[in-house]
Write an enzyme that holds these catalytic residues in place. Structure first.
Site, PDB file in Angstrom:
ATOM      1  CE  LYS A 160     -72.635 -54.340  29.991  1.00 48.79           C
ATOM      2  NZ  LYS A 160     -72.249 -52.998  29.465  1.00 48.79           N
ATOM      3  CB  CYS A 166     -65.178 -50.779  30.134  1.00 48.65           C
ATOM      4  SG  CYS A 166     -66.656 -50.115  30.953  1.00 48.65           S
TER       5      CYS A 166
HETATM    6  C1  LIG Z   1     -68.086 -52.862  29.322  1.00 55.46           C
HETATM    7  C2  LIG Z   1     -68.386 -51.652  29.753  1.00 55.46           C
HETATM    8  C3  LIG Z   1     -68.808 -50.584  28.872  1.00 55.46           C
HETATM    9  C4  LIG Z   1     -69.850 -49.755  29.233  1.00 55.46           C
HETATM   10  C5  LIG Z   1     -70.552 -49.856  30.543  1.00 55.46           C
HETATM   11  O1  LIG Z   1     -71.005 -50.971  30.925  1.00 55.46           O
HETATM   12  O2  LIG Z   1     -70.612 -48.794  31.207  1.00 55.46           O
HETATM   13  N1  LIG Z   1     -70.242 -48.730  28.421  1.00 55.46           N
HETATM   14  C6  LIG Z   1     -69.605 -48.487  27.230  1.00 55.46           C
HETATM   15  O3  LIG Z   1     -69.957 -47.543  26.476  1.00 55.46           O
HETATM   16  N2  LIG Z   1     -68.593 -49.301  26.841  1.00 55.46           N
HETATM   17  C7  LIG Z   1     -68.160 -50.343  27.602  1.00 55.46           C
HETATM   18  O4  LIG Z   1     -67.216 -51.051  27.170  1.00 55.46           O
END
Ligand SMILES: C=Cc1c(C(=O)O)[nH]c(=O)[nH]c1=O
Length: 305
Positions: free
Chosen positions: A44, A125
């Site tokens: 993550k 993000c």
């Molecule tokens: C790192 C945050 C990201 C997230 C998130 O943690 O909301 N969701 C995504 O679809 N892509 C991201 O890059």
């Protein structure tokens, strides 16, 4: 049949891994992927400190894909770095921060660690309220990469948002080609979509329901971004394809467009880690039908009319 993939000096048994954000928040989830047929994993996206993320509901899926506004919940760089330093094998550590100063701080921490995998710097993000996606700001991205490569000595790639204008592919590729980047991962979710339920209501709470779109919805855009960068980048910058992978045929198409590793997100969320074996077998079937014995034989061989 040889499914091996090489990025710089790193070799993977096959092209499959998870997409950052899916089934990779805890060590248990990462171990599940490590013990599956996937050839690697990415954590993550993490930050200097732990983050709770956005209010729920912040994830929704339907038959066509998913929408999320997780808000970057993660257990902090030390949690993931300590785990990764204990592993043999090659894995990806996804990182970002809220400003360039802190991006340098987290990368300097990694630089001083004994982590020997690949860093995936997330410049895309879409779900941090008030924060634009860095990689849509070309000048900032160029300056950030120039500053990073003054000190960063490990292997780093970037996670990009989707672009929708050929001129933007040209601009971004010209920037990326200046730096010793190991890979470009295209694409992150398509930012700021909405999905509406039968009660005339958005399906996620944060940002009035605006969130990152994933799954089948985004495959055509993902394939186009993979191929656009494959056509433009130095050949020593490998492409990782992400977006819309549900079957072996989808993996085949990503590789046809130029991808080396292929990441699975929404479908992994739905099917869990057994998805890697199914999709690997489907890819092998396609290669057998087409009499291909390695990915190199068809990578980038997308035909035009
Ligand atoms: C790192 C945050 C990201 C997230 C998130 O943690 O909301 N969701 C995504 O679809 N892509 C991201 O890059």
């Amino acid at each position: 049949m040889n499914l091996k993939v090489k990025i710089k000096d790193f070799e993977f048994e096959n092209p499959l891994m998870n997409a950052a954000g899916v089934n990779c928040y805890t060590i248990d989830e990462l171990e599940e992927i490590r013990n599956s047929k996937a050839a690697s994993f990415v954590t993550k996206t993490c930050t200097l400190n732990t983050r709770q993320g956005n209010l729920e509901p912040r994830y929704y899926e339907n038959e066509l894909g998913s929408i999320n506004s997780m808000g970057l919940p993660n257990l902090g760089i030390d949690y993931y770095l300590n785990y990764l330093e204990s592993l043999d094998g090659t894995y990806f550590l996804s990182v970002t921060e809220m400003n360039t100063e802190n991006i340098h701080k987290i990368l300097e921490k990694i630089n001083e660690s004994s982590f020997n995998g690949l860093v995936e710097l997330n410049l895309s993000c879409p779900n941090i309220e008030g924060k634009p996606q860095i990689a849509y700001d070309f000048k900032t991205t160029d300056k950030l990469l120039a500053d990073i490569f003054k000190y960063f000595k490990k292997d780093l790639g970037v996670k990009l948002p989707p672009y929708f204008d050929l001129a933007h592919f040209d601009i971004m590729a010209n920037i990326l080609n200046k730096y010793p980047i190991r890979f470009v991962n295209s694409i992150n979710s398509i930012g700021n979509a909405i999905i509406i339920d039968e009660n005339d209501t958005v399906v996620i709470k944060p940002k009035n329901g605006f969130g990152g779109l994933g799954g089948e919805y985004i495959k055509p855009t993902a394939l186009a971004n993979v191929n656009a960068f494959y056509r433009r980048l130095n050949k020593d910058i490998k492409i990782i394809g992400t977006g819309g992978v549900n079957t072996g045929r989808d993996v085949y198409e990503h590789i046809l467009c130029g991808a080396y590793m292929v990441q699975i997100g929404t479908r992994l969320q739905k099917e869990k880690s057994k998805v890697f074996e199914r999709i690997l077998n489907e890819l092998k079937e396609i290669m057998k039908e087409k009499n291909y014995n390695s990915l190199d034989e068809f990578r980038g061989k997308l035909k035009t009319l």
